[in-house]
Enzyme design. Structure first.
Site, PDB file in Angstrom:
ATOM      1  N   CYS A   9      39.735  26.947  53.982  1.00  0.00           N
ATOM      2  CA  CYS A   9      39.115  28.806  54.760  1.00  0.00           C
ATOM      3  C   CYS A   9      39.475  29.107  53.232  1.00  0.00           C
ATOM      4  CB  CYS A   9      39.880  28.412  55.556  1.00  0.00           C
ATOM      5  SG  CYS A   9      39.510  27.661  57.421  1.00  0.00           S
ATOM      6  N   HIS A  38      40.772  36.338  56.282  1.00  0.00           N
ATOM      7  CA  HIS A  38      40.648  34.797  57.203  1.00  0.00           C
ATOM      8  C   HIS A  38      40.083  34.980  57.805  1.00  0.00           C
ATOM      9  CE1 HIS A  38      39.366  31.477  57.667  1.00  0.00           C
ATOM     10  NE2 HIS A  38      40.715  30.461  58.058  1.00  0.00           N
ATOM     11  N   ASN A  67      37.340  30.829  64.008  1.00  0.00           N
ATOM     12  CA  ASN A  67      38.134  30.279  63.492  1.00  0.00           C
ATOM     13  C   ASN A  67      36.369  29.525  62.616  1.00  0.00           C
ATOM     14  OD1 ASN A  67      38.044  28.873  60.042  1.00  0.00           O
ATOM     15  ND2 ASN A  67      40.696  29.117  60.942  1.00  0.00           N
TER      16      ASN A  67
END
Length: 328
Positions: free
Chosen positions: A122, A255, A285
């Protein structure tokens, strides 16, 4: 003349198949897994996510995002001399050929430019931008295409409601170019491999088959605790490197993993929620794609404007984390 790197175009791509919490809950119920919209939203802030159709690869989403970024930059593909793709879900088993090389071919870039993948989960997009920034500042490259792209739906265990409801597919991209004006003001990257087991895909390849699990595994509480701590620290570290204070920021683009982590970071930086770009509610996500997806949305809807100071930061498996402060 001092060389800097600057973002001159952004782009994104979301698969057309949008899955709401209600639809996902119905699908999971058929497998005997109980969940609900309320349960998902209360723990993550996620209401929907997008899934790629069978046969659609990370490169396909990345190519579409790249084309949109190139169009905004007013640049032809032949002008690109560096491609970096951040992904944890590459087109090919084992990660080679790199998804960046596949993207290069699908875009029709035949100039022999460098192309490679970055694996920092990520945090991958932040890592990729930092690498491109260094290459451009040294004069090694002048026009870079940076892509974050994922098809995380392929590595989700739909028997595990604690993870399968959190992730989605998508891609985001930026074009970074050499400039006489500062654009990328500071970047900071970190990793701590002692936490590798809290967010991982624990399988490996042995004799041509997967040994162990090929599904994503996450210790949610451990990830949450570590993420909140490191994101605040790396934000201050990056601001200090640029000689700036958090009050000077126009936007925070973290993020997009969990709304509680994001809100906690903004609060610790003394930033109002109105200064934070949020897409996790609609995208879930999307790992390395989440930051460029959010950036592109905010640029195209007019929130992020030329001259704005934007802090982007990510945290992911490895355990990795990093931040980039840019002047748009």
């Amino acid at each position: 003349m001092t060389l800097y790197s600057k973002i001159i175009g952004t782009g994104s791509c979301l698969p057309p198949r949008r899955i709401t919490n209600e639809e996902l809950a119905r699908q999971l119920a058929e497998k005997g897994i109980e969940t609900s919209d309320e349960w998902i939203v209360s723990r993550s802030g996620i209401s929907a996510r997008h899934y790629a159709d069978p046969g659609v690869q990370s490169s396909d989403l990345g190519v579409e995002a790249a084309r949109n970024a190139l169009q905004m930059a007013g640049m032809d593909v032949s002008q690109i001399d560096l491609i970096i793709v951040a992904t944890s879900t590459p087109d090919h088993f084992g990660g080679f050929p790199s998804t960046a090389c596949v993207v290069q071919n699908k875009l029709g870039i035949a100039n022999g430019c460098a192309a490679f993948d970055v694996q920092a989960v990520c945090s991958g997009f932040i890592y990729a931008m930092a690498i491109a920034d260094s290459f451009i500042k040294t004069g090694m490259h002048r026009r870079a295409l940076i892509i974050g792209t994922e098809v995380f739906s392929r590595i989700l265990d739909f028997q595990d409601r604690t993870t399968c409801v959190l992730f989605g597919d998508g891609a985001g991209a930026v074009v970074m170019a050499a400039s006489e004006e500062p654009g990328m003001l500071a970047t900071k990257l970190h990793a701590d491999g002692s936490h590798a087991d809290i967010l991982c895909v624990p399988g490996n390849v042995n004799a041509g088959v997967v040994a162990g699990s090929g599904f994503l595994h996450m210790d949610g509480q451990a990830v949450f605790k570590l993420a909140v701590s490191v994101l605040e620290k790396v934000a201050h570290e990056t601001l200090d490197a640029a000689g700036m204070q958090s009050a000077q920021l126009d936007w925070l683009i973290p993020h997009q993993a969990n709304i509680r982590i994001m809100q906690g970071t903004a609060k610790k930086l003394g930033l109002p929620r109105e200064k934070m770009v949020v897409t996790v509610d609609q995208h879930g996500n999307t790992s390395a794609a989440s930051i460029p997806l959010a950036l592109d949305q905010a640029v195209r809807d007019g929130r992020v404007k030329p001259g704005h100071h934007v802090l982007m930061e990510g945290v992911g498996g490895g355990f990795t984390w990093g931040a980039a402060l840019v002047r748009m």
